[in-house]
Design a protein around this motif. Structure first.
Motif, PDB file in Angstrom:
ATOM      1  N   ALA A 111      35.213  44.284  22.123  1.00 21.58           N
ATOM      2  CA  ALA A 111      35.541  43.511  23.321  1.00 21.58           C
ATOM      3  C   ALA A 111      35.725  44.465  24.508  1.00 21.58           C
ATOM      4  CB  ALA A 111      36.816  42.701  23.102  1.00 21.58           C
ATOM      5  N   ALA A 112      35.284  44.025  25.675  1.00 24.20           N
ATOM      6  CA  ALA A 112      35.356  44.846  26.882  1.00 24.20           C
ATOM      7  C   ALA A 112      36.791  45.268  27.197  1.00 24.20           C
ATOM      8  CB  ALA A 112      34.749  44.097  28.060  1.00 24.20           C
ATOM      9  N   ASP A 113      37.743  44.366  27.036  1.00 26.02           N
ATOM     10  CA  ASP A 113      39.139  44.699  27.348  1.00 26.02           C
ATOM     11  C   ASP A 113      39.660  45.849  26.488  1.00 26.02           C
ATOM     12  OD1 ASP A 113      39.285  42.786  29.313  1.00 26.02           O
ATOM     13  OD2 ASP A 113      40.232  41.269  28.037  1.00 26.02           O
ATOM     14  N   ALA A 114      39.300  45.854  25.202  1.00 26.67           N
ATOM     15  CA  ALA A 114      39.756  46.914  24.305  1.00 26.67           C
ATOM     16  C   ALA A 114      39.144  48.260  24.694  1.00 26.67           C
ATOM     17  CB  ALA A 114      39.410  46.570  22.854  1.00 26.67           C
ATOM     18  N   VAL A 115      37.864  48.254  25.010  1.00 25.90           N
ATOM     19  CA  VAL A 115      37.200  49.493  25.419  1.00 25.90           C
ATOM     20  C   VAL A 115      37.764  49.970  26.752  1.00 25.90           C
ATOM     21  CG1 VAL A 115      34.990  50.511  26.107  1.00 25.90           C
ATOM     22  CG2 VAL A 115      35.108  49.020  24.094  1.00 25.90           C
ATOM     23  N   TRP A 116      37.967  49.028  27.681  1.00 25.29           N
ATOM     24  CA  TRP A 116      38.482  49.417  28.994  1.00 25.29           C
ATOM     25  C   TRP A 116      39.868  50.066  28.884  1.00 25.29           C
ATOM     26  CZ3 TRP A 116      37.420  51.249  33.324  1.00 25.29           C
ATOM     27  CH2 TRP A 116      38.324  51.214  34.395  1.00 25.29           C
ATOM     28  N   ARG A 117      40.723  49.560  28.016  1.00 22.73           N
ATOM     29  CA  ARG A 117      42.055  50.159  27.846  1.00 22.73           C
ATOM     30  C   ARG A 117      41.943  51.638  27.466  1.00 22.73           C
ATOM     31  NH1 ARG A 117      43.386  45.127  25.806  1.00 22.73           N
ATOM     32  NH2 ARG A 117      42.959  45.736  23.670  1.00 22.73           N
ATOM     33  N   GLU A 118      40.984  51.975  26.638  1.00 22.61           N
ATOM     34  CA  GLU A 118      40.817  53.380  26.232  1.00 22.61           C
ATOM     35  C   GLU A 118      40.197  54.218  27.350  1.00 22.61           C
ATOM     36  OE1 GLU A 118      40.083  54.330  22.012  1.00 22.61           O
ATOM     37  OE2 GLU A 118      39.284  52.272  21.959  1.00 22.61           O
ATOM     38  N   VAL A 119      39.163  53.694  27.990  1.00 16.74           N
ATOM     39  CA  VAL A 119      38.493  54.425  29.066  1.00 16.74           C
ATOM     40  C   VAL A 119      39.462  54.643  30.229  1.00 16.74           C
ATOM     41  CG1 VAL A 119      36.682  54.238  30.836  1.00 16.74           C
ATOM     42  CG2 VAL A 119      36.164  53.687  28.446  1.00 16.74           C
ATOM     43  N   ARG A 120      40.233  53.620  30.547  1.00 22.57           N
ATOM     44  CA  ARG A 120      41.126  53.666  31.702  1.00 22.57           C
ATOM     45  C   ARG A 120      42.264  54.662  31.545  1.00 22.57           C
ATOM     46  NH1 ARG A 120      44.992  52.864  34.823  1.00 22.57           N
ATOM     47  NH2 ARG A 120      45.059  51.428  36.571  1.00 22.57           N
ATOM     48  N   ASP A 121      42.643  54.965  30.321  1.00 26.33           N
ATOM     49  CA  ASP A 121      43.728  55.923  30.072  1.00 26.33           C
ATOM     50  C   ASP A 121      43.173  57.326  30.311  1.00 26.33           C
ATOM     51  OD1 ASP A 121      45.994  57.254  29.324  1.00 26.33           O
ATOM     52  OD2 ASP A 121      46.029  56.469  27.268  1.00 26.33           O
ATOM     53  N   PHE A 122      43.053  57.682  31.579  1.00 22.65           N
ATOM     54  CA  PHE A 122      42.346  58.880  32.025  1.00 22.65           C
ATOM     55  C   PHE A 122      42.776  60.164  31.309  1.00 22.65           C
ATOM     56  CE2 PHE A 122      41.408  62.182  35.310  1.00 22.65           C
ATOM     57  CZ  PHE A 122      40.031  62.052  35.305  1.00 22.65           C
ATOM     58  N   PRO A 123      44.079  60.428  31.151  1.00 20.59           N
ATOM     59  CA  PRO A 123      44.460  61.684  30.492  1.00 20.59           C
ATOM     60  C   PRO A 123      44.185  61.708  28.988  1.00 20.59           C
ATOM     61  CG  PRO A 123      46.285  60.811  31.793  1.00 20.59           C
ATOM     62  CD  PRO A 123      45.234  59.754  31.733  1.00 20.59           C
ATOM     63  N   ALA A 124      43.866  60.566  28.386  1.00 22.14           N
ATOM     64  CA  ALA A 124      43.751  60.482  26.924  1.00 22.14           C
ATOM     65  C   ALA A 124      42.310  60.562  26.415  1.00 22.14           C
ATOM     66  CB  ALA A 124      44.419  59.197  26.441  1.00 22.14           C
ATOM     67  N   LEU A 125      41.441  61.241  27.114  1.00 23.93           N
ATOM     68  CA  LEU A 125      40.038  61.349  26.696  1.00 23.93           C
ATOM     69  C   LEU A 125      39.891  61.899  25.278  1.00 23.93           C
ATOM     70  CD1 LEU A 125      37.041  61.060  27.543  1.00 23.93           C
ATOM     71  CD2 LEU A 125      37.185  63.381  28.462  1.00 23.93           C
ATOM     72  N   ALA A 126      40.707  62.865  24.894  1.00 22.99           N
ATOM     73  CA  ALA A 126      40.612  63.463  23.560  1.00 22.99           C
ATOM     74  C   ALA A 126      40.906  62.454  22.449  1.00 22.99           C
ATOM     75  CB  ALA A 126      41.559  64.654  23.443  1.00 22.99           C
ATOM     76  N   ALA A 127      41.573  61.352  22.768  1.00 24.10           N
ATOM     77  CA  ALA A 127      41.888  60.339  21.755  1.00 24.10           C
ATOM     78  C   ALA A 127      40.626  59.653  21.230  1.00 24.10           C
ATOM     79  CB  ALA A 127      42.850  59.301  22.327  1.00 24.10           C
ATOM     80  N   TRP A 128      39.567  59.610  22.043  1.00 28.37           N
ATOM     81  CA  TRP A 128      38.358  58.924  21.581  1.00 28.37           C
ATOM     82  C   TRP A 128      37.076  59.742  21.683  1.00 28.37           C
ATOM     83  CZ3 TRP A 128      34.694  58.167  25.377  1.00 28.37           C
ATOM     84  CH2 TRP A 128      35.130  58.133  26.702  1.00 28.37           C
ATOM     85  N   HIS A 129      37.073  60.826  22.425  1.00 26.94           N
ATOM     86  CA  HIS A 129      35.836  61.622  22.567  1.00 26.94           C
ATOM     87  C   HIS A 129      35.872  62.805  21.597  1.00 26.94           C
ATOM     88  CE1 HIS A 129      32.472  63.788  24.160  1.00 26.94           C
ATOM     89  NE2 HIS A 129      32.263  62.854  25.081  1.00 26.94           N
TER      90      HIS A 129
END
Length: 182
Positions: free
Chosen positions: A56-74
């Protein structure tokens, strides 16, 4: 009084040197250009990746939007932390040891877009500006587009753009998509 400076009416260009007419049979002497000619402006290169994710777009956006937390998903980012003086700046270390600092320029929660740029980096480029955009594709799917434009220090930037696309953007988007699978 015609020569009294207080009574003269200033006119634009009055003191500019007037061009002298060239009479038939005379040659005009070439004049040096008034300003040095600038080289052609360096063109921007663009890197781009797009994926449709089964999330879902909302779930992905929550991760992308958390700017300092890139290492959590990349998977290519070993550490990602908010800069101590400014939460809109993140310090990154890649898995191969490259250190970067990026600044968040804009976030739009309604359009689900985020824009950022490099503050410090080792790459041969200037004016790096990236954008991530999340779009709903129904209730359980979304599309994500990750783009960047920059001025390469040399050449057209195609090789560097390809490195960003394959080594950063595609890897990151695929990781975002995999996070939704059980």
């Amino acid at each position: 009084m015609p020569n009294d400076p207080q009574h003269q009416n200033p006119q634009p260009g009055r003191d500019l040197q007037q061009a002298k007419p060239v009479l038939p049979g005379q040659r005009r002497e070439p004049q040096a250009p008034q300003q040095p000619q600038q080289p052609h402006p360096q063109r921007y290169a663009e890197a781009r990746a797009h994926r449709v994710l089964d999330r879902a777009a909302d779930a992905v956006w929550r991760e992308v939007r958390d700017f300092p937390a890139l290492a959590a998903w990349h998977p290519g980012i070993a550490s990602s932390t908010a800069h101590p003086d400014n939460p809109r700046v993140r310090d990154l270390v890649t898995t191969d040891g490259i250190r970067l600092t990026e600044a968040l320029h804009a976030v739009d929660d309604t359009l689900m877009t985020l824009e950022y740029g490099f503050v410090a980096h080792p790459f041969p480029l200037t004016d790096y500006r990236a954008r991530m955009e999340v779009r709903p594709e129904g209730d359980t799917r979304c599309s994500v587009t990750w783009t960047a434009t920059f001025r390469p220090a040399e050449g057209d930037g195609a090789a560097l753009a390809a490195q960003f696309e394959a080594g950063v953007f595609v890897v990151g988007l695929e990781a975002l998509g995999a996070r939704g699978r059980g």
